[in-house]
Design a protein around this motif. Structure first.
Motif, PDB file in Angstrom:
ATOM      1  N   PHE A  65       0.938  -1.323  -0.354  1.00  0.00           N
ATOM      2  CA  PHE A  65      -0.188   0.037  -0.347  1.00  0.00           C
ATOM      3  C   PHE A  65       0.860   1.230   0.288  1.00  0.00           C
ATOM      4  O   PHE A  65       1.245   1.448   0.667  1.00  0.00           O
ATOM      5  CB  PHE A  65      -0.738   0.058   1.263  1.00  0.00           C
ATOM      6  CG  PHE A  65      -1.513  -1.082   1.481  1.00  0.00           C
ATOM      7  CD1 PHE A  65      -3.174  -1.232   0.498  1.00  0.00           C
ATOM      8  CD2 PHE A  65      -1.404  -2.310   2.997  1.00  0.00           C
ATOM      9  CE1 PHE A  65      -4.061  -2.508   0.560  1.00  0.00           C
ATOM     10  CE2 PHE A  65      -2.354  -3.214   2.752  1.00  0.00           C
ATOM     11  CZ  PHE A  65      -3.593  -3.166   1.840  1.00  0.00           C
ATOM     12  N   LEU A  84       3.996   0.943   2.276  1.00  0.00           N
ATOM     13  CA  LEU A  84       3.957   0.281   3.192  1.00  0.00           C
ATOM     14  C   LEU A  84       4.165  -1.588   2.679  1.00  0.00           C
ATOM     15  O   LEU A  84       3.016  -1.302   1.602  1.00  0.00           O
ATOM     16  CB  LEU A  84       2.933   0.369   4.107  1.00  0.00           C
ATOM     17  CG  LEU A  84       2.712  -1.076   5.356  1.00  0.00           C
ATOM     18  CD1 LEU A  84       3.123  -0.808   6.484  1.00  0.00           C
ATOM     19  CD2 LEU A  84       1.147  -0.950   6.114  1.00  0.00           C
ATOM     20  N   ALA A  93       2.595  -4.233   3.321  1.00  0.00           N
ATOM     21  CA  ALA A  93       1.171  -5.502   5.178  1.00  0.00           C
ATOM     22  C   ALA A  93       2.413  -6.654   4.667  1.00  0.00           C
ATOM     23  O   ALA A  93       1.737  -7.403   5.250  1.00  0.00           O
ATOM     24  CB  ALA A  93       0.104  -5.107   4.235  1.00  0.00           C
ATOM     25  N   GLN A 122     -14.117  -9.462   9.687  1.00  0.00           N
ATOM     26  CA  GLN A 122     -14.104  -9.095  10.863  1.00  0.00           C
ATOM     27  C   GLN A 122     -15.270  -7.987  11.027  1.00  0.00           C
ATOM     28  O   GLN A 122     -15.322  -7.961  11.701  1.00  0.00           O
ATOM     29  CB  GLN A 122     -12.377  -8.026  10.875  1.00  0.00           C
ATOM     30  CG  GLN A 122     -11.499  -8.422  11.901  1.00  0.00           C
ATOM     31  CD  GLN A 122     -10.404  -7.791  11.695  1.00  0.00           C
ATOM     32  OE1 GLN A 122     -11.137  -6.326  12.093  1.00  0.00           O
ATOM     33  NE2 GLN A 122      -9.569  -8.297  11.717  1.00  0.00           N
ATOM     34  N   PRO A 174       0.117 -11.011  15.457  1.00  0.00           N
ATOM     35  CA  PRO A 174      -0.223  -9.605  16.347  1.00  0.00           C
ATOM     36  C   PRO A 174      -1.095  -8.393  15.261  1.00  0.00           C
ATOM     37  O   PRO A 174      -0.991  -8.314  14.384  1.00  0.00           O
ATOM     38  CB  PRO A 174       1.053  -8.786  17.027  1.00  0.00           C
ATOM     39  CG  PRO A 174       1.779  -9.338  15.956  1.00  0.00           C
ATOM     40  CD  PRO A 174       1.756 -10.990  15.869  1.00  0.00           C
ATOM     41  N   ASN A 175      -1.795  -7.840  16.429  1.00  0.00           N
ATOM     42  CA  ASN A 175      -2.299  -6.761  15.078  1.00  0.00           C
ATOM     43  C   ASN A 175      -1.468  -6.145  14.023  1.00  0.00           C
ATOM     44  O   ASN A 175      -0.079  -5.810  15.093  1.00  0.00           O
ATOM     45  CB  ASN A 175      -3.186  -5.197  15.811  1.00  0.00           C
ATOM     46  CG  ASN A 175      -4.101  -5.661  17.032  1.00  0.00           C
ATOM     47  OD1 ASN A 175      -5.184  -6.760  16.843  1.00  0.00           O
ATOM     48  ND2 ASN A 175      -5.017  -5.631  17.885  1.00  0.00           N
ATOM     49  N   GLY A 176      -1.813  -5.865  13.151  1.00  0.00           N
ATOM     50  CA  GLY A 176      -1.366  -5.139  11.875  1.00  0.00           C
ATOM     51  C   GLY A 176      -0.149  -6.230  11.605  1.00  0.00           C
ATOM     52  O   GLY A 176       0.595  -5.649  10.682  1.00  0.00           O
ATOM     53  N   ALA A 177      -0.198  -7.111  11.776  1.00  0.00           N
ATOM     54  CA  ALA A 177       0.974  -8.497  10.867  1.00  0.00           C
ATOM     55  C   ALA A 177       0.660  -8.860   9.744  1.00  0.00           C
ATOM     56  O   ALA A 177       1.727  -8.527   8.652  1.00  0.00           O
ATOM     57  CB  ALA A 177       0.891  -9.339  11.724  1.00  0.00           C
ATOM     58  N   GLY A 178      -0.851  -8.402   9.216  1.00  0.00           N
ATOM     59  CA  GLY A 178      -0.503  -8.557   7.572  1.00  0.00           C
ATOM     60  C   GLY A 178      -1.946  -9.455   7.211  1.00  0.00           C
ATOM     61  O   GLY A 178      -2.084 -10.214   6.866  1.00  0.00           O
ATOM     62  N   LYS A 179      -2.512 -10.258   8.109  1.00  0.00           N
ATOM     63  CA  LYS A 179      -3.287 -11.445   8.791  1.00  0.00           C
ATOM     64  C   LYS A 179      -4.591 -10.529   7.658  1.00  0.00           C
ATOM     65  O   LYS A 179      -4.973 -11.526   6.367  1.00  0.00           O
ATOM     66  CB  LYS A 179      -4.011 -12.015   9.826  1.00  0.00           C
ATOM     67  CG  LYS A 179      -2.704 -12.367  11.081  1.00  0.00           C
ATOM     68  CD  LYS A 179      -3.180 -12.447  12.283  1.00  0.00           C
ATOM     69  CE  LYS A 179      -3.964 -11.505  12.594  1.00  0.00           C
ATOM     70  NZ  LYS A 179      -3.508 -10.091  13.194  1.00  0.00           N
ATOM     71  N   THR A 203      -4.865  -8.528   4.874  1.00  0.00           N
ATOM     72  CA  THR A 203      -4.706  -8.375   3.415  1.00  0.00           C
ATOM     73  C   THR A 203      -3.942  -9.393   3.543  1.00  0.00           C
ATOM     74  O   THR A 203      -4.448  -9.836   2.272  1.00  0.00           O
ATOM     75  CB  THR A 203      -3.494  -7.660   4.037  1.00  0.00           C
ATOM     76  OG1 THR A 203      -3.495  -6.315   5.270  1.00  0.00           O
ATOM     77  CG2 THR A 203      -2.906  -6.974   2.842  1.00  0.00           C
TER      78      THR A 203
HETATM   79  N1  LIG Z   1      -5.828  -0.849   2.701  1.00  0.00           N
HETATM   80  C1  LIG Z   1      -4.956   0.067   3.203  1.00  0.00           C
HETATM   81  N2  LIG Z   1      -4.549   0.993   2.840  1.00  0.00           N
HETATM   82  C2  LIG Z   1      -3.251   1.128   3.629  1.00  0.00           C
HETATM   83  N3  LIG Z   1      -2.267   0.457   4.295  1.00  0.00           N
HETATM   84  C3  LIG Z   1      -3.538  -1.223   4.485  1.00  0.00           C
HETATM   85  C4  LIG Z   1      -4.660  -0.753   3.792  1.00  0.00           C
HETATM   86  N4  LIG Z   1      -5.106  -2.659   4.737  1.00  0.00           N
HETATM   87  C5  LIG Z   1      -4.196  -2.783   5.713  1.00  0.00           C
HETATM   88  N5  LIG Z   1      -3.236  -1.426   6.065  1.00  0.00           N
HETATM   89  C6  LIG Z   1      -1.417  -1.200   6.699  1.00  0.00           C
HETATM   90  O1  LIG Z   1      -1.111  -2.704   6.200  1.00  0.00           O
HETATM   91  C7  LIG Z   1      -0.689  -3.432   7.978  1.00  0.00           C
HETATM   92  C8  LIG Z   1      -1.247  -5.056   8.116  1.00  0.00           C
HETATM   93  O2  LIG Z   1      -2.835  -4.941   8.234  1.00  0.00           O
HETATM   94  P1  LIG Z   1      -3.753  -5.867   8.083  1.00  0.00           P
HETATM   95  O3  LIG Z   1      -4.835  -5.672   8.817  1.00  0.00           O
HETATM   96  O4  LIG Z   1      -3.660  -7.347   7.216  1.00  0.00           O
HETATM   97  O5  LIG Z   1      -3.185  -6.961   9.561  1.00  0.00           O
HETATM   98  P2  LIG Z   1      -3.771  -7.554  10.728  1.00  0.00           P
HETATM   99  O6  LIG Z   1      -2.936  -8.546  11.093  1.00  0.00           O
HETATM  100  O7  LIG Z   1      -4.608  -8.331  10.561  1.00  0.00           O
HETATM  101  O8  LIG Z   1      -4.087  -6.366  11.428  1.00  0.00           O
HETATM  102  P3  LIG Z   1      -5.590  -6.753  12.759  1.00  0.00           P
HETATM  103  O9  LIG Z   1      -5.675  -7.695  13.425  1.00  0.00           O
HETATM  104  O10 LIG Z   1      -5.419  -5.151  13.233  1.00  0.00           O
HETATM  105  O11 LIG Z   1      -6.914  -6.890  11.048  1.00  0.00           O
HETATM  106  C9  LIG Z   1      -1.621  -2.113   9.020  1.00  0.00           C
HETATM  107  O12 LIG Z   1      -0.136  -1.286   9.444  1.00  0.00           O
HETATM  108  C10 LIG Z   1      -2.724  -1.533   8.521  1.00  0.00           C
HETATM  109  O13 LIG Z   1      -2.032  -0.361   8.578  1.00  0.00           O
END
Ligand SMILES: Nc1ncnc2c1ncn2[C@@H]1O[C@H](COP(=O)(O)OP(=O)(O)OP(=O)(O)O)[C@@H](O)[C@H]1O
Length: 309
Positions: free
Chosen positions: A11, A14, A16, A81, A35-40, A42
């Motif tokens: 993105f 970033l 992701a 989610q 953890p939160n933000g790991a990229g799961k 995405t």
């Molecule tokens: N559409 C988007 N545009 C920009 N950045 C994004 C987008 N979607 C996700 N991100 C970023 O990508 C990274 C991974 O996010 P993601 O939601 O995949 O993590 P996650 O492991 O599912 O965490 P969570 O448990 O918080 O959902 C984060 O830093 C998030 O801010």
């Protein structure tokens, strides 16, 4: 059945998801932890064909799904989610609506809706508007919606976040039953290690966009075979004790969380030394115990951080 090959998503600046690979065999339950933000989210949005990867591929039954995602889309039931239900409609009407989107013939659809309302424990509330439901009930309805078209693969994105303990237990047992008795293939994402330990046979652990561990639960815990986790309970946290623990050559990680230090060590019989360190730091020990490794400990060991930091 499903093979994910080096998926990446960028993105803007970033990255992701960075070259993530995984596979699902028919009828297995696989956890994607991080953890939160790991990229799961995405990663599973790419696997579910909702967003296009920057790089990599998804193979379903050996065929590439990047250019022709329809087959995979039909085979997947996704529990997102964020809830995707109509609050003004009843539980039954929500299910009928989504069933019609899949063009399921009316008679079959009515039967399927009844089956699913029983499956998710909402049969008695089927005529009630969803806006009167608790968060847990809405989530269970969302799961029923994901299952309406009899998908082969159920993908769940942190399905127990923010719901009551009863609904959480209900969902965990239901997922286990679907997999064990109906050979449903499940990809379950969570940042709760204990849920994944209960629901899944195999696990992948992601951190900061990358896959950092993969295998059966025992294989992943085996990363810590020669290690031991020790919890040190104290009456007051101490900078001095923390520093002493951190600088010990046989302690690979230290997490301080009032009123406990959790350390990972590869040294047998560490207790005496910990007691000495505490005495030297003038800290009163309330208790000290070693525990068998959990997936949480593996994460701590690999990243030096707790999963829920
Ligand atoms: N559409 C988007 N545009 C920009 N950045 C994004 C987008 N979607 C996700 N991100 C970023 O990508 C990274 C991974 O996010 P993601 O939601 O995949 O993590 P996650 O492991 O599912 O965490 P969570 O448990 O918080 O959902 C984060 O830093 C998030 O801010």
């Amino acid at each position: 059945m499903l093979e994910v090959v080096s998926l990446s998503k960028r993105f803007k600046q970033l990255e992701a998801v960075k070259g993530v690979s995984l596979y699902l065999e028919k009828g297995e339950s696989v956890g994607l932890l991080g953890p939160n933000g790991a990229g799961k989210s995405t990663a599973i949005s790419m696997i579910s064909t909702l967003i296009k990867p920057t790089e990599g591929n998804v193979l379903f039954l050996g065929e590439s799904m990047i250019k022709h995602p329809k087959k995979l889309r039909e085979a997947i039931g996704l529990v997102p989610q964020d809830l995707a239900v109509f609050p003004q409609l009843t539980a039954e009407d929500n299910l009928l609506f989504f069933g019609k989107m899949y063009a399921i013939p009316t008679k079959q659809l009515k039967q399927r809706v009844n089956e699913l309302l029983i499956e998710v424990g909402l049969e008695e509330r089927k005529k009630d508007k969803v806006k009167t439901f608790s968060g847990g009930m809405k989530r269970r309805l969302n799961i029923a919606i994901a299952l309406i078209h009899r998908p082969e693969i159920l993908i769940m994105d942190e399905p127990t976040v923010g719901i009551d303990p009863q609904s959480r237990n209900f969902i965990l047992k239901m997922v286990r039953r679907l997999q064990k008795e109906e050979q449903m293939t499940v990809l379950y994402t969570s940042h709760y290690m204990e849920e994944v330990e209960y629901v899944c046979d195999r696990v992948y652990i992601m951190d900061r966009g990358s896959m950092i561990a993969a295998g059966t639960k025992d294989e992943v815990k085996g990363i810590l075979r020669s290690e031991e986790t020790i919890e040190i309970h104290v009456n007051e946290m101490s900078q001095h004790l923390e520093q002493t623990l951190r600088s010990h050559p046989n302690i690979s990680s230290v997490v301080a969380e009032q009123p406990t230090y959790t350390i990972v060590t590869n040294q047998a019989d560490m207790f005496d030394e910990v007691i000495e360190m505490a005495t030297e730091a003038k800290v009163k020990l309330i208790g000290i115990q070693a525990k068998p490794p959990t997936l949480e400990d593996v994460f701590l060991h690999l990243t030096g951080r707790k999963l829920r930091d």
